[in-house]
Structures are given as structure tokens and as C-alpha cells.
Design an enzyme around this catalytic site. Structure first.
Site, PDB file in Angstrom:
ATOM      1  N   LYS A 204      -8.639  -6.974   6.146  1.00 44.93           N
ATOM      2  CA  LYS A 204      -9.600  -6.923   4.777  1.00 44.93           C
ATOM      3  C   LYS A 204     -11.021  -7.378   5.868  1.00 44.93           C
ATOM      4  O   LYS A 204     -10.864  -7.698   6.838  1.00 44.93           O
ATOM      5  CB  LYS A 204      -9.412  -7.966   3.600  1.00 44.93           C
ATOM      6  CG  LYS A 204      -8.259  -7.104   2.971  1.00 44.93           C
ATOM      7  CD  LYS A 204      -8.183  -8.306   1.911  1.00 44.93           C
ATOM      8  CE  LYS A 204      -6.821  -6.933   1.342  1.00 44.93           C
ATOM      9  NZ  LYS A 204      -6.847  -7.988  -0.068  1.00 44.93           N
ATOM     10  N   ARG A 245       1.262  -9.185   3.234  1.00 41.92           N
ATOM     11  CA  ARG A 245       1.711  -7.116   3.102  1.00 41.92           C
ATOM     12  C   ARG A 245       0.596  -7.183   3.834  1.00 41.92           C
ATOM     13  O   ARG A 245      -0.698  -7.784   3.938  1.00 41.92           O
ATOM     14  CB  ARG A 245       1.137  -7.344   1.773  1.00 41.92           C
ATOM     15  CG  ARG A 245       0.736  -5.377   1.716  1.00 41.92           C
ATOM     16  CD  ARG A 245      -0.157  -5.556  -0.317  1.00 41.92           C
ATOM     17  NE  ARG A 245       0.100  -4.104  -0.403  1.00 41.92           N
ATOM     18  CZ  ARG A 245      -0.843  -3.448  -0.080  1.00 41.92           C
ATOM     19  NH1 ARG A 245      -2.026  -3.302   0.567  1.00 41.92           N
ATOM     20  NH2 ARG A 245      -1.076  -1.864  -0.348  1.00 41.92           N
TER      21      ARG A 245
END
Length: 281
Positions: A204, A245
Site C-alpha cells: 500500500k 493479506r
């Protein structure tokens, strides 16, 4: 949880696994690297992403879920739509990962309650096209925990079983980099809700900003953020996260194994405490 994006526009691997056979082969490779669950999604949730039609999302997701489930792999479907979740469950998905926490589709919570499927409920403040405008908090951790508590209550009222609920603080969703780091640093407050916690930090932008080029200031490209993701994954696991994840399963699995072995020697009382015995089939 290994990520299987069947999308043309996901921020780090969009377009790589668009054909069902490519996505299935990628998913099986992730299982070989140590993934316990595969998260199959047909809608990009990167900031600014446009939504596909329901028909297109079904076309992308259902064949991949069916093939992976038939191979005996625990599969999660990453969707905000009850219609897609229902089709994926029928195809063999054993978990629904809803980044909207039931807010995007009022039929989602009743559907999951009827199915009896474990459900990931994430903190969410709107669809990708405009969510970053909502990154305003008094205290991001307190606000996220309070919002998750309300969604848990809504899920319970809809008939979901408490022991089938998983929560996710929603790193990167209507959060700026400082918000994400505050949530990670105080992840125990999220765990205080009493549910298993899923942490999704993979590749991210807040990691890219931390690792920006010192000369140009350009963020580290998404595909070069896996080592940083593995570091976050280890720290989350040490705090008791139920699951992480990730895109790069092999590096993350290796890093967590090393930390877990170290933790056994140190007799750490925390490592892995958040797994909670929840099994996905």
C-alpha cells in the site's frame, strides 16, 4: 491470505491474472508458497477506481472461485455485492471479505447470516472514487474502533454468529499514511473488540511513502514494497493478528515462521494469540 486479483486495474498487479486459468494457476502457486486462504476479487478498490458492473464482476470471480474450491483450496471472495457473494458461496467460497462492512449493499449481512459463512467486516467510508476525501478523524484509532463496533452490532442483529465475524481496520481506505501507522501501532485496540483481526497492508501507498527515494522524493513503486509488507506482517502477527493479506506469500510466510520460532524461544505470550481457532473451509 494470498491475493488473487482478477481485475484489469488493481494498483499493484492489475491485468496480470485476468483470464480465469491464469488466476487459478496464480492462486495454486500461492498455496504452494504457503497461503492458507486465497482471496479472489473482481473489483479494484484502489483510490479512484471505477466499479465494474455486477455481470462483469460475476464473470471475473465465479469461475476462479469454482476451480480453486474444486482443488480443495480454502477460498475467500472479496466483494461488496451480495449477488456476487451468493454466487461465490455456491461455487465453493468459504469466507466473504467485504471491504464495506455491509454498508455498500443492504442485502449482504442477511445473505451471509443465511449462509452461515465467516465474514470479514472492514472499516469503510465510501467507494474508491471519493473515499480519500473522507480521511478526517478526531482520533483515527478510536473512531475506527467505534465504527467497527457499530458494524459488528449490525451484523449480529442481522443474524450473523459472533464466532464467525472477523474485523479489519481498513488500512489505506479513507486513511492517510499517518492514520495507517497509528492503527498499526495501536492494533491492540482493534483486537479489543474481541474478534479475529485481518491486516491488509500489502504494497500500500503508505509503505511507498515511507520508502520514498531520498533524492527525488518519489514513492517506492508498488512491486518493490514486498519486504516492507513482510515486516508489517511479522509485527502484526506478533501482536496477535489472525491473518495477513499479501501478494508475496513466500517472503511473508518465511518471515513469520522465523519470528514465530524466535517467539517460542522467548516464550512470547502474544504471538499468534489472535488466530482464535476460526477455520475456513
Amino acid at each position: 491470505m494470498g491475493v488473487v486479483n482478477v481485475t484489469p486495474d488493481s494498483f499493484s498487479d492489475g491485468g496480470r491474472w485476468c483470464e480465469p486459468w491464469e488466476a487459478v494457476a496464480h492462486g495454486l502457486a500461492l498455496v504452494g508458497q504457503g497461503a492458507d486462504i486465497l482471496d479472489v476479487g473482481g473489483e479494484s478498490t484502489r483510490p479512484g477506481a471505477a466499479r465494474p458492473s455486477v455481470e462483469e464482476e460475476l464473470r471475473r470471480v465465479v469461475p476462479v472461485v469454482r476451480e480453486l474450491a474444486a482443488a480443495g483450496v480454502p477460498v475467500s471472495v472479496d466483494t461488496m455485492r451480495a449477488e456476487v457473494a451468493a454466487a461465490a458461496i455456491e461455487a465453493g467460497a468459504g469466507l466473504v471479505n467485504d471491504v464495506s462492512g455491509g454498508l455498500a449493499d443492504p442485502e449482504m449481512l442477511p445473505l451471509v447470516a443465511r449462509a452461515g459463512t465467516p465474514y470479514v467486516l472492514m472499516h469503510w467510508r465510501g467507494h474508491s472514487a471519493g473515499m480519500q476525501a473522507n480521511a478526517v478523524y478526531d482520533d483515527v484509532v478510536t473512531d475506527v474502533v467505534d465504527a467497527l463496533r457499530l458494524r459488528v452490532e449490525a451484523a449480529l442483529l442481522a443474524g450473523l454468529s459472533r464466532d464467525r465475524l472477523i474485523v479489519d481496520p481498513g488500512l489505506g481506505f479513507a486513511k492517510n499514511p499517518d492514520h495507517n501507522w497509528q492503527l498499526l501501532g495501536r492494533i491492540q485496540e482493534v483486537m479489543g473488540l474481541g474478534h479475529p483481526v485481518l491486516v491488509g497492508a500489502a504494497r500500500k501507498s503508505f509503505l511507498g511513502e515511507l520508502l520514498a527515494d531520498p533524492v527525488t522524493g518519489s514513492p517506492r513503486p508498488a512491486e518493490l514494497r514486498d519486504a516492507a509488507t513482510a515486516a508489517v506482517s511479522v509485527l502484526a502477527a506478533m501482536q496477535g493478528a489472525w491473518c495477513v493479506r499479501v501478494h508475496d506469500v513466500a517472503a511473508t510466510a518465511d518471515a513469520v515462521r522465523v519470528a514465530a520460532r524466535w517467539g517460542r524461544e522467548a516464550e512470547s505470550p502474544v504471538f499468534g494469540a489472535g488466530r482464535g481457532g476460526l477455520q475456513i473451509h
